[in-house]
Design a protein around this motif. Structure first.
Motif, PDB file in Angstrom:
ATOM      1  N   UNK A  99      -3.590   5.289  -3.560  1.00  0.00           N
ATOM      2  CA  UNK A  99      -4.870   5.847  -3.118  1.00  0.00           C
ATOM      3  C   UNK A  99      -6.044   4.997  -3.606  1.00  0.00           C
ATOM      4  N   UNK A 100      -5.907   4.467  -4.810  1.00  0.00           N
ATOM      5  CA  UNK A 100      -6.976   3.641  -5.373  1.00  0.00           C
ATOM      6  C   UNK A 100      -7.021   2.244  -4.764  1.00  0.00           C
ATOM      7  N   UNK A 101      -5.849   1.679  -4.456  1.00  0.00           N
ATOM      8  CA  UNK A 101      -5.794   0.265  -4.089  1.00  0.00           C
ATOM      9  C   UNK A 101      -5.360  -0.031  -2.647  1.00  0.00           C
ATOM     10  N   UNK A 102      -5.038   0.977  -1.865  1.00  0.00           N
ATOM     11  CA  UNK A 102      -4.539   0.730  -0.503  1.00  0.00           C
ATOM     12  C   UNK A 102      -5.511  -0.111   0.317  1.00  0.00           C
ATOM     13  N   UNK A 117       8.269   7.029   1.379  1.00  0.00           N
ATOM     14  CA  UNK A 117       7.447   8.236   1.414  1.00  0.00           C
ATOM     15  C   UNK A 117       7.621   8.973   2.738  1.00  0.00           C
ATOM     16  N   UNK A 118       7.222  10.223   2.734  1.00  0.00           N
ATOM     17  CA  UNK A 118       7.271  11.035   3.953  1.00  0.00           C
ATOM     18  C   UNK A 118       6.340  10.420   5.006  1.00  0.00           C
ATOM     19  N   UNK A 119       6.697  10.559   6.284  1.00  0.00           N
ATOM     20  CA  UNK A 119       5.877   9.963   7.350  1.00  0.00           C
ATOM     21  C   UNK A 119       4.402  10.361   7.296  1.00  0.00           C
ATOM     22  N   UNK A 120       4.112  11.614   6.992  1.00  0.00           N
ATOM     23  CA  UNK A 120       2.705  12.034   6.951  1.00  0.00           C
ATOM     24  C   UNK A 120       1.965  11.346   5.800  1.00  0.00           C
ATOM     25  N   UNK A 121       2.649  11.143   4.684  1.00  0.00           N
ATOM     26  CA  UNK A 121       2.039  10.451   3.538  1.00  0.00           C
ATOM     27  C   UNK A 121       1.796   8.979   3.880  1.00  0.00           C
ATOM     28  N   UNK A 122       2.734   8.363   4.595  1.00  0.00           N
ATOM     29  CA  UNK A 122       2.562   6.955   4.999  1.00  0.00           C
ATOM     30  C   UNK A 122       1.352   6.822   5.918  1.00  0.00           C
ATOM     31  N   UNK A 123       1.221   7.736   6.862  1.00  0.00           N
ATOM     32  CA  UNK A 123       0.082   7.696   7.792  1.00  0.00           C
ATOM     33  C   UNK A 123      -1.226   7.850   7.028  1.00  0.00           C
ATOM     34  N   UNK A 125      -1.896   7.116   3.862  1.00  0.00           N
ATOM     35  CA  UNK A 125      -2.199   5.922   3.065  1.00  0.00           C
ATOM     36  C   UNK A 125      -2.581   4.733   3.944  1.00  0.00           C
ATOM     37  N   UNK A 126      -1.967   4.608   5.100  1.00  0.00           N
ATOM     38  CA  UNK A 126      -2.372   3.536   6.025  1.00  0.00           C
ATOM     39  C   UNK A 126      -3.797   3.765   6.524  1.00  0.00           C
ATOM     40  N   UNK A 127      -4.163   5.027   6.685  1.00  0.00           N
ATOM     41  CA  UNK A 127      -5.522   5.344   7.126  1.00  0.00           C
ATOM     42  C   UNK A 127      -6.539   4.906   6.080  1.00  0.00           C
ATOM     43  N   UNK A 131      -9.495   2.319   6.993  1.00  0.00           N
ATOM     44  CA  UNK A 131     -10.924   2.592   6.768  1.00  0.00           C
ATOM     45  C   UNK A 131     -11.541   1.469   5.941  1.00  0.00           C
ATOM     46  N   UNK A 132     -10.826   1.014   4.918  1.00  0.00           N
ATOM     47  CA  UNK A 132     -11.334  -0.082   4.085  1.00  0.00           C
ATOM     48  C   UNK A 132     -11.473  -1.362   4.901  1.00  0.00           C
ATOM     49  N   UNK A 133     -10.501  -1.640   5.762  1.00  0.00           N
ATOM     50  CA  UNK A 133     -10.567  -2.844   6.601  1.00  0.00           C
ATOM     51  C   UNK A 133     -11.741  -2.759   7.572  1.00  0.00           C
ATOM     52  N   UNK A 134     -11.967  -1.567   8.132  1.00  0.00           N
ATOM     53  CA  UNK A 134     -13.111  -1.390   9.044  1.00  0.00           C
ATOM     54  C   UNK A 134     -14.427  -1.607   8.314  1.00  0.00           C
ATOM     55  N   UNK A 135     -14.516  -1.111   7.088  1.00  0.00           N
ATOM     56  CA  UNK A 135     -15.736  -1.269   6.302  1.00  0.00           C
ATOM     57  C   UNK A 135     -15.993  -2.750   6.007  1.00  0.00           C
ATOM     58  N   UNK A 136     -14.938  -3.495   5.734  1.00  0.00           N
ATOM     59  CA  UNK A 136     -15.094  -4.928   5.481  1.00  0.00           C
ATOM     60  C   UNK A 136     -15.552  -5.661   6.732  1.00  0.00           C
ATOM     61  N   UNK A 137     -14.973  -5.305   7.884  1.00  0.00           N
ATOM     62  CA  UNK A 137     -15.357  -5.999   9.109  1.00  0.00           C
ATOM     63  C   UNK A 137     -16.778  -5.628   9.515  1.00  0.00           C
ATOM     64  N   UNK A 138     -17.217  -4.389   9.228  1.00  0.00           N
ATOM     65  CA  UNK A 138     -18.605  -4.000   9.503  1.00  0.00           C
ATOM     66  C   UNK A 138     -19.556  -4.792   8.631  1.00  0.00           C
ATOM     67  N   UNK A 139     -19.161  -5.056   7.390  1.00  0.00           N
ATOM     68  CA  UNK A 139     -20.021  -5.803   6.475  1.00  0.00           C
ATOM     69  C   UNK A 139     -20.152  -7.268   6.907  1.00  0.00           C
TER      70      UNK A 139
END
Length: 141
Positions: A99-102, A117-123, A125-127, A131-139
């Motif tokens: 959660x801290x480093x994904x 991990x369970x499929x819902x947990x994988x989804x 954490x990927x989210x 979100x972090x990747x989107x924030x980087x590309x917006x910057x």
């Protein structure tokens, strides 16, 4: 050879030292900071000795230091050891680490780490990573 021997030759040896924690931390920090891919991979794979003993902290320490490594072989090794830490030592610590480093983790590292991990947990954490990747590309715009 690194993958099959690092746990025993380096990890178990470090765990058995009289002043194990100080020696281990210094050695792992030195190896993970090396310019040599193979020394960095030894650092990561050797933490399996602690994971098998129920202590995931060295794995998280070395994985944290390898978050920005550019080598795909390090991404795979880090993800593999994180997965093992969650399976064998402490799943809640793995989840907290992810959660801290994904958002900073290379895709391969994250994918390997969350395989069990369970499929819902994988989804979820990927989210976080998405979100972090989107924030980087917006910057960058």
């Amino acid at each position: 050879m690194v993958d099959s021997s690092a746990e025993v030759l380096v990890g178990e040896w470090l765990r058995d030292q009289p002043e194990a924690e100080a020696v281990a931390v210094a050695t792992l920090d030195s190896l993970i900071a090396s310019e040599s891919l193979w020394e960095r991979r030894v650092a990561m794979i050797s933490t399996l000795a602690w994971v098998r003993a129920g202590d995931a902290e060295p794995t998280f320490r070395v994985a944290r230091a390898s978050l920005h490594d550019t080598e795909p072989l390090m991404h795979k090794a880090s993800g593999w050891m994180l997965r093992e830490a969650g399976k064998r030592a402490n799943r809640s610590e793995l989840t907290a680490f992810l959660e801290e480093h994904a958002g900073a983790m290379p895709r391969t590292m994250l994918s390997c780490a969350i395989e069990h991990l369970e499929p819902t947990e994988r989804v979820r954490l990927r989210a976080i990573a998405h979100v972090a990747a989107d924030a980087l590309s917006d910057a960058d715009r």
